[in-house]
Motif scaffolding. Structure first.
Motif, short mmCIF file in Angstrom:
data_model
loop_
_atom_site.label_atom_id
_atom_site.label_comp_id
_atom_site.label_asym_id
_atom_site.label_seq_id
_atom_site.Cartn_x
_atom_site.Cartn_y
_atom_site.Cartn_z
N VAL A 74 37.16 30.52 38.58
CA VAL A 74 36.84 30.52 36.86
C VAL A 74 36.12 29.22 36.69
CG1 VAL A 74 38.29 30.62 35.06
CG2 VAL A 74 39.27 31.53 36.99
N GLU A 75 35.03 29.71 35.90
CA GLU A 75 34.20 28.68 35.44
C GLU A 75 34.43 28.26 34.11
OE1 GLU A 75 31.55 31.50 37.83
OE2 GLU A 75 33.07 31.77 36.43
N SER A 76 34.04 26.75 33.81
CA SER A 76 34.29 26.54 32.67
C SER A 76 33.21 25.18 32.12
CB SER A 76 35.75 25.95 32.27
OG SER A 76 36.10 24.72 33.25
N GLY A 77 33.10 24.69 31.19
CA GLY A 77 32.33 23.68 31.02
C GLY A 77 30.88 24.07 30.18
N CYS A 115 34.55 24.80 38.53
CA CYS A 115 35.09 25.93 38.95
C CYS A 115 36.33 25.75 39.68
CB CYS A 115 34.17 26.59 39.94
SG CYS A 115 34.33 27.96 40.79
N GLU A 116 37.37 26.44 39.26
CA GLU A 116 38.77 26.22 39.49
C GLU A 116 38.84 27.51 40.54
OE1 GLU A 116 41.09 23.99 36.25
OE2 GLU A 116 42.04 25.87 36.98
N PHE A 117 39.30 27.40 41.97
CA PHE A 117 39.43 28.68 42.67
C PHE A 117 40.55 28.54 43.32
CE2 PHE A 117 38.99 25.62 46.21
CZ PHE A 117 38.11 24.63 45.83
N SER A 118 41.05 29.77 43.79
CA SER A 118 42.33 30.15 44.38
C SER A 118 42.26 31.47 45.15
CB SER A 118 43.41 30.09 43.26
OG SER A 118 43.21 31.30 42.39
N GLY A 119 43.23 31.69 45.95
CA GLY A 119 43.33 32.87 46.69
C GLY A 119 42.42 33.12 47.57
N TYR A 120 41.78 32.12 48.23
CA TYR A 120 40.91 32.19 49.41
C TYR A 120 40.96 31.09 50.34
CZ TYR A 120 36.07 33.08 51.15
OH TYR A 120 34.95 33.66 51.78
N THR A 121 40.62 31.24 51.41
CA THR A 121 40.64 30.20 52.46
C THR A 121 39.42 29.44 52.45
OG1 THR A 121 41.51 31.74 54.09
CG2 THR A 121 40.79 29.65 54.91
N TYR A 122 39.35 28.49 51.29
CA TYR A 122 38.12 27.87 50.99
C TYR A 122 37.90 26.75 51.80
CZ TYR A 122 38.23 30.36 46.83
OH TYR A 122 38.15 31.53 45.64
N SER A 140 37.18 27.20 54.69
CA SER A 140 36.30 27.50 55.70
C SER A 140 35.12 28.12 54.86
CB SER A 140 36.81 28.53 56.64
OG SER A 140 37.30 29.68 55.84
N ALA A 141 34.95 27.91 53.74
CA ALA A 141 33.74 28.48 53.02
C ALA A 141 32.69 27.54 52.53
CB ALA A 141 34.48 29.10 51.80
N CYS A 142 31.73 28.25 52.36
CA CYS A 142 30.32 27.78 51.81
C CYS A 142 30.49 28.05 50.24
CB CYS A 142 29.29 28.28 52.26
SG CYS A 142 27.73 27.83 51.59
N MET A 143 30.47 27.05 49.48
CA MET A 143 30.60 27.29 47.98
C MET A 143 29.45 26.52 47.47
SD MET A 143 34.70 26.54 47.51
CE MET A 143 34.69 27.30 45.93
N GLY A 144 29.42 27.25 46.11
CA GLY A 144 28.20 26.59 45.45
C GLY A 144 27.91 27.33 43.93
N TRP A 145 26.82 27.06 43.59
CA TRP A 145 26.50 27.44 42.04
C TRP A 145 25.18 28.09 42.25
CZ3 TRP A 145 29.76 26.62 37.81
CH2 TRP A 145 30.85 25.72 37.97
N THR A 153 39.04 19.47 47.17
CA THR A 153 39.88 20.24 47.64
C THR A 153 41.33 20.10 47.30
OG1 THR A 153 40.13 18.93 49.81
CG2 THR A 153 38.58 20.84 49.62
N ASN A 154 41.87 18.90 46.79
CA ASN A 154 43.06 18.67 46.28
C ASN A 154 43.34 19.42 44.81
OD1 ASN A 154 43.90 17.02 48.63
ND2 ASN A 154 42.94 15.19 47.67
N LYS A 155 42.39 19.23 44.17
CA LYS A 155 42.60 19.87 42.95
C LYS A 155 42.03 21.28 42.81
CE LYS A 155 41.90 15.75 40.41
NZ LYS A 155 41.46 14.93 39.40
N ASN A 156 41.40 21.90 44.06
CA ASN A 156 40.81 23.19 44.16
C ASN A 156 39.94 23.53 43.01
OD1 ASN A 156 42.56 23.86 46.37
ND2 ASN A 156 43.58 25.45 45.49
N ARG A 157 38.88 22.65 43.00
CA ARG A 157 37.77 22.43 41.85
C ARG A 157 36.52 22.23 42.71
NH1 ARG A 157 38.77 18.61 37.35
NH2 ARG A 157 37.34 17.17 38.33
N LEU A 158 35.38 22.83 42.09
CA LEU A 158 34.15 22.61 42.23
C LEU A 158 33.33 22.13 41.03
CD1 LEU A 158 32.00 22.96 45.00
CD2 LEU A 158 31.42 25.34 44.02
#
Length: 123
Positions: free
Chosen positions: A5-8, A22-29, A31-36, A73-78
């Motif tokens: 879920v994006e915001s801002g 971006c708040e993320f949940s429900g995924y094995t993040y 091990s993930a490549c993440m980005g915009w 990763t503590n806040k599950n935020r990108l």
């Protein structure tokens, strides 16, 4: 369920700044490549920034020196910090995540796990 879920987003004048989250949940993040990535009207999707599981970052040349990416990763935020914005940065910005050996900004638009997007308008 996988959720991002994006915001801002919002409207800003040229040379201004915005910070997207971006708040993320429900995924094995872990091990993930993440980005915009972003998409402007009538243009192809453009990968902006990526961060891999070791914290290595790639930034697209079009925004290098102006945009930065960070993952908490503590806040599950990108986050995507955007400075010195110009009208060419206008578009809908999405965060996305996937598993990929070569985690680069170029690959981010290909990920199926993505948020709903947030509009950024620079005038």
């Amino acid at each position: 369920d996988v959720q991002l879920v994006e915001s801002g987003g919002g409207s800003v004048q040229a040379r201004g700044s915005l910070r997207l989250s971006c708040e993320f949940s429900g995924y094995t993040y872990s091990s993930a490549c993440m980005g915009w990535f972003r998409q402007a009207p009538g243009k192809e999707r453009e990968g902006i920034a990526a961060i891999d599981t070791r914290g290595r970052i790639t930034i697209a040349n079009s925004v290098k020196g102006r945009f930065s990416i960070a993952k908490d990763t503590n806040k599950n935020r990108l986050d995507l910090q955007m400075d010195s914005l110009n009208p060419e940065d206008t578009g809908v910005y999405y965060c996305a995540a996937g598993v990929l050996t070569m985690c680069t900004a170029f690959a981010i638009p290909s990920f199926a796990n993505r948020g709903q997007g947030t509009q950024v308008t620079v005038s």
